[in-house]
Design a protein around this motif. Sequence first.
Motif, short mmCIF file in Angstrom:
data_model
loop_
_atom_site.label_atom_id
_atom_site.label_comp_id
_atom_site.label_asym_id
_atom_site.label_seq_id
_atom_site.Cartn_x
_atom_site.Cartn_y
_atom_site.Cartn_z
N LEU A 91 0.78 -1.44 -0.03
CA LEU A 91 -0.17 0.05 0.04
C LEU A 91 0.82 1.11 0.09
O LEU A 91 0.39 2.14 -0.85
CB LEU A 91 -1.08 -0.20 1.09
N ILE A 92 1.70 1.22 0.84
CA ILE A 92 2.78 2.58 0.93
C ILE A 92 3.46 2.56 -0.46
O ILE A 92 3.56 3.95 -0.88
CB ILE A 92 3.95 2.30 1.98
N ALA A 94 2.46 1.76 -3.54
CA ALA A 94 1.65 2.18 -4.55
C ALA A 94 1.27 3.58 -4.23
O ALA A 94 1.06 4.26 -5.12
CB ALA A 94 0.39 1.24 -4.35
N ARG A 95 1.15 4.26 -3.15
CA ARG A 95 0.79 5.41 -2.94
C ARG A 95 2.06 6.44 -3.33
O ARG A 95 1.95 7.54 -3.99
CB ARG A 95 0.53 5.76 -1.41
N ALA A 96 3.39 5.84 -2.83
CA ALA A 96 4.31 6.72 -3.32
C ALA A 96 4.65 6.70 -4.88
O ALA A 96 5.15 7.75 -5.77
CB ALA A 96 5.95 6.04 -2.80
N GLU A 97 4.36 5.71 -5.60
CA GLU A 97 4.16 5.38 -7.10
C GLU A 97 3.26 6.53 -7.52
O GLU A 97 3.51 7.27 -8.79
CB GLU A 97 4.14 4.22 -7.48
N ALA A 98 2.03 6.56 -7.02
CA ALA A 98 1.00 7.50 -7.41
C ALA A 98 1.46 9.01 -7.45
O ALA A 98 1.44 9.60 -8.27
CB ALA A 98 -0.09 7.21 -6.82
N LEU A 99 2.17 9.24 -6.39
CA LEU A 99 2.95 10.56 -6.00
C LEU A 99 3.84 11.00 -7.32
O LEU A 99 4.10 12.12 -7.66
CB LEU A 99 2.95 10.77 -4.67
N GLU A 104 -0.91 11.04 -12.63
CA GLU A 104 -2.00 11.18 -11.46
C GLU A 104 -2.36 12.43 -10.97
O GLU A 104 -3.46 12.92 -10.71
CB GLU A 104 -1.31 10.28 -10.30
#
Length: 107
Positions: A91-92, A94-99, A104
């Motif tokens: 989860l962490i 995936a969030r970092a990749e999205a940022l 995005e």
Amino acid sequence: MARIHSAAALKIGQRIREARERLGISLEDFGELSQVSWTSIGRIERGAQSPNAETLVRLATALDVDPGSFLSGVTADDYGRRLHRVTARDLINARAEALDDPRESAS
């Protein structure tokens, strides 16, 4: 034969039984030493009951072993079907990749 609670309970129970039998301790004596009823210990050893953390610590203390030795290698999969296979790390990441993904921010 009693119904098995889970593959995890069966693994843990077998490890507890093996440790108890190595020391030559009866279920009744083990119950007295651990302050857990010997009938509960029997169900745990057969995998019919899954022990909680307090019980694991009591049993391990009575056997003079590390409680973690009963859990080593046991995974969530050993408790049956899992709805989610994502870990906190997934989860962490995936969030970092999205940022980091400029697409995005455009949406």
